[in-house]
Write an enzyme that holds these catalytic residues in place. Structure first.
Site, PDB file in Angstrom:
ATOM      1  N   ASP A  13       0.813  -1.224   0.000  1.00 16.13           N
ATOM      2  CA  ASP A  13       0.000   0.000   0.000  1.00 16.13           C
ATOM      3  C   ASP A  13       0.844   1.271   0.000  1.00 16.13           C
ATOM      4  OD1 ASP A  13      -2.086  -1.763   0.120  1.00 16.13           O
ATOM      5  OD2 ASP A  13      -2.382  -1.546   2.277  1.00 16.13           O
ATOM      6  N   GLY A  40      -4.556  -4.396  -3.689  1.00 15.11           N
ATOM      7  CA  GLY A  40      -5.504  -3.313  -3.970  1.00 15.11           C
ATOM      8  C   GLY A  40      -4.650  -2.155  -4.442  1.00 15.11           C
ATOM      9  N   HIS A  41      -4.592  -1.933  -5.736  1.00 17.34           N
ATOM     10  CA  HIS A  41      -3.720  -0.898  -6.313  1.00 17.34           C
ATOM     11  C   HIS A  41      -4.597   0.250  -6.817  1.00 17.34           C
ATOM     12  CE1 HIS A  41      -0.204  -3.929  -7.066  1.00 17.34           C
ATOM     13  NE2 HIS A  41      -0.558  -3.830  -5.801  1.00 17.34           N
ATOM     14  N   ARG A 301      -8.132  -3.335  -0.431  1.00 12.66           N
ATOM     15  CA  ARG A 301      -8.718  -4.647  -0.720  1.00 12.66           C
ATOM     16  C   ARG A 301      -9.800  -5.006   0.291  1.00 12.66           C
ATOM     17  NH1 ARG A 301      -9.901  -8.233  -4.530  1.00 12.66           N
ATOM     18  NH2 ARG A 301     -11.789  -7.318  -3.744  1.00 12.66           N
ATOM     19  N   THR A 302      -9.478  -4.832   1.578  1.00 13.36           N
ATOM     20  CA  THR A 302     -10.380  -5.344   2.606  1.00 13.36           C
ATOM     21  C   THR A 302     -11.151  -4.247   3.333  1.00 13.36           C
ATOM     22  OG1 THR A 302      -8.598  -5.227   4.221  1.00 13.36           O
ATOM     23  CG2 THR A 302      -8.877  -7.332   3.091  1.00 13.36           C
ATOM     24  N   GLY A 303     -10.739  -2.985   3.146  1.00  7.66           N
ATOM     25  CA  GLY A 303     -11.402  -1.888   3.859  1.00  7.66           C
ATOM     26  C   GLY A 303     -10.998  -1.795   5.323  1.00  7.66           C
ATOM     27  N   ARG A 306      -5.834   0.894   8.347  1.00  9.34           N
ATOM     28  CA  ARG A 306      -4.412   0.515   8.376  1.00  9.34           C
ATOM     29  C   ARG A 306      -3.781   0.952   9.693  1.00  9.34           C
ATOM     30  NH1 ARG A 306      -3.704   2.848   2.476  1.00  9.34           N
ATOM     31  NH2 ARG A 306      -4.505   1.102   1.279  1.00  9.34           N
ATOM     32  N   VAL A 414       2.396  13.844  -4.219  1.00 13.01           N
ATOM     33  CA  VAL A 414       1.760  14.960  -3.497  1.00 13.01           C
ATOM     34  C   VAL A 414       0.247  14.992  -3.752  1.00 13.01           C
ATOM     35  CG1 VAL A 414       3.777  16.451  -3.219  1.00 13.01           C
ATOM     36  CG2 VAL A 414       2.535  16.464  -5.391  1.00 13.01           C
TER      37      VAL A 414
END
Ligand code: GDP
Ligand code: IMO
Ligand code: MG
Length: 424
Positions: A13, A40-41, A301-303, A306, A414
């Site tokens: 991520d 998850g990109h 991906r999973t929500g 983080r 940025v």
């Protein structure tokens, strides 16, 4: 000749999706080389906002061939869903190809991942996408690959010999089992869907190399979650390192001539595992956001929210030792714009001694992070296009990172859009 690899320099991520989209503009061939739909990109460009899981982020360059590569484990159901979403946004999919050697991630792989995680035994906080069981199937030589879909007789014989073994694992969890007819039905459907896209990736890449085509490899996740060198067992089941791009493509390691590491200007992690610079306070809660904005710190991906913390230089040094970066792209600098002061973890200490090298998981759990404080810049960097236009304290932060890691930071993120990059 130009063969570039882009990999994550931390725990995933970091902003690889955006960076791959940015560097794909002039490429002929873009290859996702490991992992599966645990990725998850995030990409934000003129077509809209996307969270890609399997399709390479070069797909927005309609002239490029985009390859779902050999080193991947691919859930065909997810691939179809993702293709539909991208096509609905008006993105042409003509260039999308699938390696005949890419492994098929079956419904039972996904079931087994979820069942293991939910059972609470050896829980590591996976994405529950079936990645571990699919790579286990690859190593045990009981998987099928995309090239197998064309041969019904082979498939039936194969499932007749392996399905019992797979079902016995599902039975251990009292879960639904699969019949040969059921999985054969899936395979038929997938063959009809994908037959025109399945290619001999080895031949395709060799030809591209011979013809001096511009090739870009897209990594998934980051070094700390590498199955061999990361924080085992809190890792994924593949190798998110530059060298693995060559392994999975079947090209000489020396044919890679540019290695770009993507790092975030702070640290983040989803899932369990050691995190020496993790911080729990309102500064990082503000930075995380609520999930309402595209760049809030929630798993693409999973929500999952983080885990967040200060920038960890020992991780970046380790990432550079393994990958040999030519340069770094430092994403999300703008997310630090409001801070009065920043901390940088410059070293780890264990039992009072500074460590020269990344320790193994058990010791990483015990290390003390040694911090250096630097002043914040307290002004917006959003959308700045040139490095020299960044505020002085932001430049100082970047220069300090370059000194400590020993790699130039040639691009600074940025903002979430493709062109929100300040280049040197
Ligand atoms: P990946 O897995 O490495 O592709 O990264 P993710 O897409 O999972 O997470 C990166 C997040 O940061 C996404 O929400 C991106 O939109 C966002 N992002 C990437 N670069 C920047 C940046 O320079 N600034 C800001 N504000 N957001 C960014
Ligand atoms: P991208 O490509 C962040 C983490 C999971 C868990 C561990 C193992 O978007 O950077 P897995 O499902 O792979 O068996 O989970 O790895 N993980 C990621 N973390 N970004 C990802 O992908 C991840 N893919 C897996 O949270 O800790
Ligand atoms: Mg991600």
């Amino acid at each position: 000749m130009s063969t570039t690899v882009i990999v994550g320099a931390q725990c995933g991520d970091e902003g690889k999706g955006k960076v791959v989209d940015y560097f794909s503009k002039d490429k002929d061939l873009v290859i996702r080389f490991q992992g599966g739909d645990n990725a998850g990109h995030t990409v934000a460009n003129e077509f809209g906002t996307f969270k890609l899981h399997l399709v390479p982020c070069g797909i927005f360059n309609s002239k490029a061939t985009c390859l779902v590569g050999t080193g991947m484990v691919v859930n065909p159901i997810e691939l179809k869903n993702e293709m539909d979403q991208i096509a609905a946004a008006g993105v042409p999919l003509d260039g999308l190809k699938i390696s005949s050697r890419a492994h098929i991630l079956m419904p039972y792989h996904r079931d087994l991942d979820s069942l293991k995680e939910q059972s609470g035994k050896a829980h590591i906080g996976t994405t529950k996408r079936g990645i571990g069981p699919a790579y286990a199937g690859k190593a045990s030589r009981i998987n099928i690959r995309f090239g197998d879909l064309a041969d019904k007789e082979y498939l039936r014989n194969h499932f007749e010999s392996v399905l019992e073994q797979i079902n016995s694992q599902l039975e251990y969890y009292n879960s639904k089992t699969y019949t040969v007819d059921e999985v054969m039905e899936y395979c038929k459907e997938w063959y009809d869907l994908f037959k025109d896209r399945i290619v001999d990736a080895f031949a395709l890449i060799q030809t591209a190399l011979k013809n001096n085509k511009k090739i870009l490899f897209e990594g998934q996740l980051g070094i700390m979650k590498d199955i061999d060198l990361g924080t085992y067992p809190y890792v994924t089941s593949s190798n998110p390192v530059a060298a693995y791009a060559a392994v999975s493509a079947g090209i000489p390691a020396r044919s890679i001539d540019r290695i770009i590491g993507v790092a975030k200007a702070f640290s983040s992690q989803v899932g369990d595992g050691p995190f020496p610079t993790e911080v729990f306070d309102e500064r990082f809660d503000t930075l995380r956001g609520t999930g309402a904005n595209i760049d809030d710190e929630f798993g693409a991906r999973t929500g999952r929210p983080r885990r967040l913390g200060w920038l960890d230089i020992p991780v970046l040094r380790f990432a550079n030792m393994v990958n040999g970066f030519d340069e770094l792209v430092l994403c999300k600098l703008d997310k630090l714009d409001e801070l009065d002061e920043l901390e940088i973890c410059v070293d780890y200490k264990l039992n009072g001694k500074i460590l020269e090298i990344m320790p193994e998981t058990k010791d990483l759990d015990k290390v003390e992070a040694v911090y250096e404080k630097v002043p914040g810049w307290k002004s917006s960097t959003k959308g700045i296009k040139k490095f020299e236009d960044l505020p002085q304290n932001a430049k100082n932060y970047i220069k300090r990172i370059e000194e400590l890691v020993g790699v130039p930071v040639n691009f600074v993120g940025v903002g979430p859009e493709r062109d929100d990059i300040a280049a040197r």
